[in-house]
Design a protein around this motif. Structure first.
Motif, PDB file in Angstrom:
ATOM      1  N   ILE A 187      43.885  41.598  52.082  1.00 36.60           N
ATOM      2  CA  ILE A 187      43.093  40.825  51.613  1.00 36.60           C
ATOM      3  C   ILE A 187      41.614  41.600  51.553  1.00 36.60           C
ATOM      4  N   GLN A 188      40.869  41.330  50.553  1.00 31.95           N
ATOM      5  CA  GLN A 188      39.474  42.038  50.363  1.00 31.95           C
ATOM      6  C   GLN A 188      38.423  40.919  50.305  1.00 31.95           C
ATOM      7  N   TYR A 189      37.521  40.915  50.849  1.00 33.20           N
ATOM      8  CA  TYR A 189      36.365  39.907  50.883  1.00 33.20           C
ATOM      9  C   TYR A 189      35.661  40.292  49.481  1.00 33.20           C
ATOM     10  N   PRO A 190      36.044  39.047  48.607  1.00 37.72           N
ATOM     11  CA  PRO A 190      34.996  39.444  47.363  1.00 37.72           C
ATOM     12  C   PRO A 190      33.565  39.586  47.610  1.00 37.72           C
TER      13      PRO A 190
ATOM     14  N   GLU B  47      35.985  32.441  44.113  1.00 38.51           N
ATOM     15  CA  GLU B  47      36.215  33.825  44.357  1.00 38.51           C
ATOM     16  C   GLU B  47      37.335  34.026  45.413  1.00 38.51           C
ATOM     17  N   LEU B  48      37.028  33.161  46.433  1.00 42.61           N
ATOM     18  CA  LEU B  48      37.838  33.330  47.691  1.00 42.61           C
ATOM     19  C   LEU B  48      39.382  32.738  47.447  1.00 42.61           C
TER      20      LEU B  48
ATOM     21  N   GLU C 120      41.127  35.459  45.428  1.00 44.05           N
ATOM     22  CA  GLU C 120      41.707  36.494  46.511  1.00 44.05           C
ATOM     23  C   GLU C 120      42.957  36.024  47.319  1.00 44.05           C
TER      24      GLU C 120
ATOM     25  N   ARG D 115      46.034  35.915  44.804  1.00 46.89           N
ATOM     26  CA  ARG D 115      46.343  37.263  44.600  1.00 46.89           C
ATOM     27  C   ARG D 115      47.268  38.010  45.702  1.00 46.89           C
ATOM     28  N   VAL D 116      46.859  37.725  46.864  1.00 52.00           N
ATOM     29  CA  VAL D 116      47.438  38.309  48.059  1.00 52.00           C
ATOM     30  C   VAL D 116      48.792  37.761  48.416  1.00 52.00           C
TER      31      VAL D 116
END
Length: 417
Positions: A331-334, A370-371, A374, A377-378
Motif C-alpha cells: 500500500i502506498q499512501y496517496p 483516494e484512500l 488505494e 487496488r491492493v
C-alpha cells in the motif's frame, strides 16, 4: 472469538469485584449484597456484547493482534508480528484445557454429592424437602431440595441446623452456586471469578445465620454451635455447607450493628465503570482486532451460496502475519491525501471463492475516495487464499479486512503549492 470475549468478561469481573469489595463487602444488608454480586457477574457477561456506535480512534485494542497502520514503521511491525498468531493459538489451547479440567471437577463434585444422597435414611419435610440422615462425620449441607445431616447432629442440634439449611433452600442459594460455578468453569484463570464465588457463598451463610437468630435461637448458643462444628473440610463445592471456612466473619456479622440502608447507594459507583466499559468495547480498534481474528463479516443480504462463517475460515498464504506484511509492503499512501492530512480506516469486504480467488471486492466502510481506491487496488492484487471449508468441502466465504491509514507527522507543503 470466545477467547477474546472471555478476556473482556474477565477484565469486567476484576474491576467490578474490586469496586464491590471496597464499597459494600463490610455492610450487613446481605440480601442486597447477594443481588449485587450476581448483578456484577451478569453485567460482566453482557457488556462485551453491547456495541455503541461512536467515532473514536485513540483507544487501544484489548487483544494482542493490533490493527495494521500504514506508516513508515508499519512494515517493520508486520515482520515482527508473526508471534501474535502463535501466541493466540497456544493461549487458546491452554484456555480450553483449563475449561475442560474445571468442568470435569465440577461434574465430579456433583457425582460425589449424588452418591452421598443415596446413603442413610430419608425423611420427608414440608415444601417438598428431603432430609438425608447419613452415618459418619459429614458436615450438614443443603443442595436444592435436599438437606444432608449426620446422625449425631440430627440427635443433638436438629432445630438450629434445619432452620439454617431450610433458609438456604428457601432463598434458592443452590441456583446461585450453580450459576457462579458455570461462570468459573470458563473463567478458571481469573482470580476475581473465584473470589466472587467465595464471597457469594459467604453472603449465603450470613443470610442463613440471620434467619436462625430471627426465629428465636439464642445467638450465643448458636455461635458456640458454629464453633463446635467448625472442624472438617468442605467436601462438596456445589452445596451450601453449614460448616463454612470464614467462621469469624459469620460471628462478627451477627454481633455488629446493622448498616444504614443509605449505604446501598454506594452501588451507584458502578455506573461510571459500566460507561467506561461500554466505551472500551465500542472502540473501533477493538472491533478491528476481532474482525482480524474472526474474519467473518455480518452481511445482511448474503447470497445463499456464500457463507458468513464456516468450520475452517479462509486463510491468507502464510497466515495473518504474512497478510499484514503484504499490505504494509504494497500500500502506498496517496499523495494528495497525505498533503491534506486525510487519515482513517477503510473496511473492505470480499468473497474468498472455492478455489481461493478473491471476488466481489467492495468498500464496507468508506473514508476518502483516494484512500478507498488505494485499499481496493491492493486487496484486488492479493494472491489466492487458502479457501474456507465446511463439512470438509471448500466453500465461498465472506471475508473482511480493515486497513488504517495514519500519518505520523504532518507533511510540509512545497513552495508554490
Amino acid at each position: 472469538m470466545l477467547l477474546i470475549y472471555q478476556i473482556k468478561v474477565g477484565l469486567c469481573l476484576i474491576v467490578f469485584y474490586l469496586l464491590w469489595k471496597l464499597m459494600l463487602s463490610r455492610e450487613t444488608f446481605h440480601r442486597f449484597n447477594r443481588v449485587a454480586l450476581l448483578t456484577i457477574v451478569v453485567l460482566a457477561l453482557v457488556l462485551p456484547w453491547v456495541k455503541v456506535t461512536m467515532d473514536a480512534t485513540a483507544a487501544r485494542s484489548m487483544v494482542m493482534l493490533e490493527e495494521l497502520l500504514i506508516t513508515p514503521a508499519g512494515a517493520a511491525q508486520a515482520q515482527s508480528a508473526g508471534w501474535s498468531l502463535n501466541w493466540l493459538t497456544v493461549a487458546g489451547v491452554l484456555y480450553f484445557i483449563g475449561v475442560a479440567a474445571s468442568l470435569l471437577w465440577m461434574l465430579h463434585s456433583r457425582w460425589s454429592l449424588h452418591r452421598l444422597l443415596k446413603q442413610g435414611s430419608k425423611k420427608s419435610m414440608p415444601n417438598g424437602i428431603t432430609l438425608h440422615v447419613v452415618p459418619g462425620d459429614i458436615a450438614p449441607f443443603s443442595y436444592f431440595k435436599h438437606i444432608v445431616i449426620n446422625e449425631q447432629d440430627y440427635r443433638d442440634n436438629p432445630r438450629e441446623i434445619l432452620i439454617h439449611e431450610q433458609t438456604h433452600i428457601g432463598l434458592r442459594h443452590s441456583w446461585d452456586v450453580l450459576f457462579i460455578g458455570l461462570v468459573t468453569v470458563f473463567q478458571w484463570w481469573n482470580p476475581a471469578a473465584w473470589l466472587i464465588g467465595r464471597e457469594l457463598k459467604q453472603v449465603h451463610e450470613y443470610e442463613a445465620d440471620e434467619a436462625v437468630v430471627n426465629q428465636g435461637v439464642d445467638a450465643k448458643q448458636y455461635q458456640l454451635l458454629l464453633i463446635r462444628k467448625s472442624v472438617g473440610d468442605q467436601l462438596f463445592s456445589m452445596a451450601n455447607n453449614f460448616n463454612y471456612q470464614s467462621l469469624k466473619k459469620r460471628i462478627r456479622m451477627m454481633t455488629i450493628n446493622k448498616s444504614s440502608r443509605w449505604k446501598t447507594l454506594r452501588a451507584l459507583a458502578v455506573v461510571p465503570v459500566i460507561a467506561l466499559a461500554l466505551l472500551a468495547f465500542a472502540n473501533p480498534t477493538t472491533e478491528t482486532a476481532d474482525e482480524l481474528v474472526v474474519v467473518a463479516y455480518n452481511e445482511p443480504e448474503v447470497p445463499q451460496d456464500v457463507y458468513e462463517s464456516v468450520e475452517q475460515m479462509p486463510e491468507f498464504p502464510g497466515g495473518e502475519a504474512e497478510m499484514m506484511k503484504f499490505l504494509a509492503q504494497n500500500i502506498q499512501y496517496p499523495l494528495n491525501a497525505a498533503r491534506n492530512n486525510v487519515e482513517g480506516r477503510v473496511v473492505l469486504q470480499f468473497v474468498v471463492e472455492k478455489d481461493g480467488r478473491i471476488g466481489d471486492v467492495k468498500i464496507a466502510r468508506s473514508v476518502d475516495p483516494e484512500l478507498d481506491a488505494e485499499a481496493l487496488r491492493v486487496v484486488k492484487s492479493m494472491p489466492n487464499f487458502i479457501p474456507g471449508r465446511q463439512d470438509g468441502k471448500p466453500v465461498a466465504v465472506w471475508y473482511t479486512i480493515p486497513i488504517s491509514f495514519k500519518l505520523q507527522g504532518k507533511p510540509q507543503k512545497q513552495e508554490g503549492e
